[in-house]
Structures are given as C-alpha cells and as structure tokens.
Design a protein around this motif. Structure first.
Motif, mmCIF file in Angstrom:
data_model
loop_
_atom_site.group_PDB
_atom_site.id
_atom_site.type_symbol
_atom_site.label_atom_id
_atom_site.label_comp_id
_atom_site.label_asym_id
_atom_site.label_seq_id
_atom_site.Cartn_x
_atom_site.Cartn_y
_atom_site.Cartn_z
ATOM 1 N N GLN A 190 -28.790 81.926 79.123
ATOM 2 C CA GLN A 190 -29.883 81.225 79.804
ATOM 3 C C GLN A 190 -29.972 79.784 79.316
ATOM 4 O OE1 GLN A 190 -33.468 83.525 79.180
ATOM 5 N NE2 GLN A 190 -33.004 84.871 80.912
ATOM 6 N N PRO A 191 -30.501 78.911 80.152
ATOM 7 C CA PRO A 191 -30.719 77.524 79.701
ATOM 8 C C PRO A 191 -31.539 77.487 78.422
ATOM 9 C CG PRO A 191 -31.044 77.692 82.055
ATOM 10 C CD PRO A 191 -30.885 79.111 81.555
ATOM 11 N N GLY A 192 -31.109 76.638 77.505
ATOM 12 C CA GLY A 192 -31.757 76.544 76.209
ATOM 13 C C GLY A 192 -31.173 77.478 75.171
ATOM 14 N N GLY A 193 -30.315 78.365 75.602
ATOM 15 C CA GLY A 193 -29.717 79.331 74.693
ATOM 16 C C GLY A 193 -28.523 78.785 73.934
ATOM 17 N N SER A 194 -27.918 79.663 73.146
ATOM 18 C CA SER A 194 -26.784 79.286 72.311
ATOM 19 C C SER A 194 -25.624 80.242 72.530
ATOM 20 C CB SER A 194 -27.180 79.308 70.831
ATOM 21 O OG SER A 194 -28.196 78.372 70.554
ATOM 22 N N SER A 210 -28.804 74.599 72.746
ATOM 23 C CA SER A 210 -29.554 73.904 73.800
ATOM 24 C C SER A 210 -28.731 73.773 75.071
ATOM 25 C CB SER A 210 -29.993 72.515 73.303
ATOM 26 O OG SER A 210 -30.773 72.622 72.136
ATOM 27 N N LEU A 211 -28.137 74.861 75.476
ATOM 28 C CA LEU A 211 -27.241 74.832 76.627
ATOM 29 C C LEU A 211 -27.982 74.515 77.914
ATOM 30 C CD1 LEU A 211 -24.950 77.773 75.587
ATOM 31 C CD2 LEU A 211 -24.155 75.488 76.198
ATOM 32 N N LYS A 212 -27.296 73.774 78.782
ATOM 33 C CA LYS A 212 -27.848 73.355 80.062
ATOM 34 C C LYS A 212 -26.976 73.909 81.190
ATOM 35 C CE LYS A 212 -29.003 68.900 77.926
ATOM 36 N NZ LYS A 212 -28.805 67.427 78.002
ATOM 37 N N PRO A 213 -27.535 74.036 82.382
ATOM 38 C CA PRO A 213 -26.715 74.507 83.507
ATOM 39 C C PRO A 213 -25.459 73.668 83.713
ATOM 40 C CG PRO A 213 -29.027 74.588 84.091
ATOM 41 C CD PRO A 213 -28.953 73.912 82.754
ATOM 42 N N GLU A 214 -25.537 72.381 83.425
ATOM 43 C CA GLU A 214 -24.368 71.520 83.602
ATOM 44 C C GLU A 214 -23.290 71.747 82.555
ATOM 45 O OE1 GLU A 214 -27.599 70.578 83.482
ATOM 46 O OE2 GLU A 214 -27.825 68.644 82.435
ATOM 47 N N ASP A 215 -23.558 72.594 81.569
ATOM 48 C CA ASP A 215 -22.529 72.972 80.606
ATOM 49 C C ASP A 215 -21.655 74.106 81.143
ATOM 50 O OD1 ASP A 215 -24.977 72.528 78.036
ATOM 51 O OD2 ASP A 215 -23.316 71.171 78.509
ATOM 52 N N GLY A 262 -8.451 79.648 78.303
ATOM 53 C CA GLY A 262 -9.814 79.339 78.675
ATOM 54 C C GLY A 262 -10.752 80.530 78.624
ATOM 55 N N THR A 263 -12.029 80.214 78.419
ATOM 56 C CA THR A 263 -13.072 81.225 78.437
ATOM 57 C C THR A 263 -14.264 80.658 79.224
ATOM 58 O OG1 THR A 263 -14.450 82.704 77.077
ATOM 59 C CG2 THR A 263 -14.063 80.492 76.209
ATOM 60 N N LEU A 264 -14.818 81.459 80.098
ATOM 61 C CA LEU A 264 -15.864 80.980 80.991
ATOM 62 C C LEU A 264 -17.234 81.048 80.334
ATOM 63 C CD1 LEU A 264 -16.815 80.069 83.820
ATOM 64 C CD2 LEU A 264 -16.949 82.502 84.440
ATOM 65 N N VAL A 265 -17.942 79.933 80.422
ATOM 66 C CA VAL A 265 -19.331 79.855 79.966
ATOM 67 C C VAL A 265 -20.199 79.547 81.175
ATOM 68 C CG1 VAL A 265 -20.988 78.570 78.568
ATOM 69 C CG2 VAL A 265 -18.722 79.119 77.642
ATOM 70 N N THR A 266 -21.170 80.398 81.411
ATOM 71 C CA THR A 266 -22.092 80.206 82.529
ATOM 72 C C THR A 266 -23.503 80.094 81.985
ATOM 73 O OG1 THR A 266 -20.662 81.508 83.994
ATOM 74 C CG2 THR A 266 -22.926 81.129 84.720
ATOM 75 N N VAL A 267 -24.158 78.996 82.302
ATOM 76 C CA VAL A 267 -25.535 78.764 81.863
ATOM 77 C C VAL A 267 -26.431 78.851 83.088
ATOM 78 C CG1 VAL A 267 -27.122 77.264 80.633
ATOM 79 C CG2 VAL A 267 -24.676 77.256 80.052
ATOM 80 N N SER A 268 -27.190 79.916 83.147
ATOM 81 C CA SER A 268 -28.014 80.156 84.335
ATOM 82 C C SER A 268 -29.150 81.106 84.006
ATOM 83 C CB SER A 268 -27.153 80.749 85.452
ATOM 84 O OG SER A 268 -27.951 81.088 86.569
ATOM 85 N N SER A 269 -30.256 80.903 84.694
ATOM 86 C CA SER A 269 -31.389 81.823 84.527
ATOM 87 C C SER A 269 -31.327 82.937 85.557
ATOM 88 C CB SER A 269 -32.706 81.057 84.646
ATOM 89 O OG SER A 269 -32.755 80.338 85.852
#
Length: 117
Positions: free
Chosen positions: A13-17, A84-89, A110-117
C-alpha cells in the motif's frame, strides 16, 4: 559470468515499505558496483541507486531519502530498502552489477513492485 536473482517484490500500500534482495553467483570476485534500476509500464529503464565495493552510494533524486541501498560482500548480495512507497514507484526492479572497467556486467530478470491501495 555473473548470475543475479532478485527477490522481495510484491504488492504494498502507499506509504508502506518493501525490501528487495539480489543475490549474485558465478564470477563474483569481479563485481565492483551493484545497483538497482527500475522500469515502469510504458517508460524507459531508469537508474535508482548504486553502491560500490567501498560502500559509496549514489541515489536518483526521485528516491533520495526514501530508499536505502546496502550490500553484504560476504553473501554477494545487495539490498534495497524502500520506505514511504508511492504509486509512482510501481515498476519492475532490476539488479545490475559491473566490474571496475565495465567489461563484466550483468542484469537480473527483475522483480515486480506494485504500490496500490
């Protein structure tokens, strides 16, 4: 030749680590710089951060203060702590290593990182 295997990606989630790891194998004695890049959908791959064998680091402005790179030379592993992850990360994150001269260089898959609520 050096082989790289990334791990640690996922949904956050946004704001997460999240903490990524990249383990190197093969001709690891030639590794001088270990780095992380990322590629978001529809965009070019971009540099995020790097660390050399002496521990000197560089960061892209977009992640400075939020991301931290570290390496364990004994384990031939580089880490990327992302706070402090953001959706744009959201992106595929790639590990990269090279020798002093650049004559040896290698990319992980590669490894996929998805930042989303």
């Amino acid at each position: 030749q050096v082989q790289l295997v990334e791990s640690g990606g996922g949904l956050v989630q946004p704001g997460g680590s999240l903490r990524l790891s990249c383990a190197a194998s093969g001709s690891v004695s030639s590794i001088y710089v270990m780095a992380w890049y990322r590629q978001a959908p529809g965009k070019q791959r971009e540099f995020i951060t790097s660390i050399n064998i002496r521990g000197s680091t560089n960061y892209a402005d977009s992640v400075k203060g939020r991301f931290t790179i570290s390496r364990d030379n004994a384990k031939n592993t580089v880490y990327l702590q992302m706070n402090s992850l953001k959706p744009e990360d959201t992106a595929v994150y790639y590990c990269y290593v090279r020798s002093v001269s650049g004559g040896m260089n290698a990319w992980g898959k590669g490894t996929l990182v998805t930042v989303s609520s």
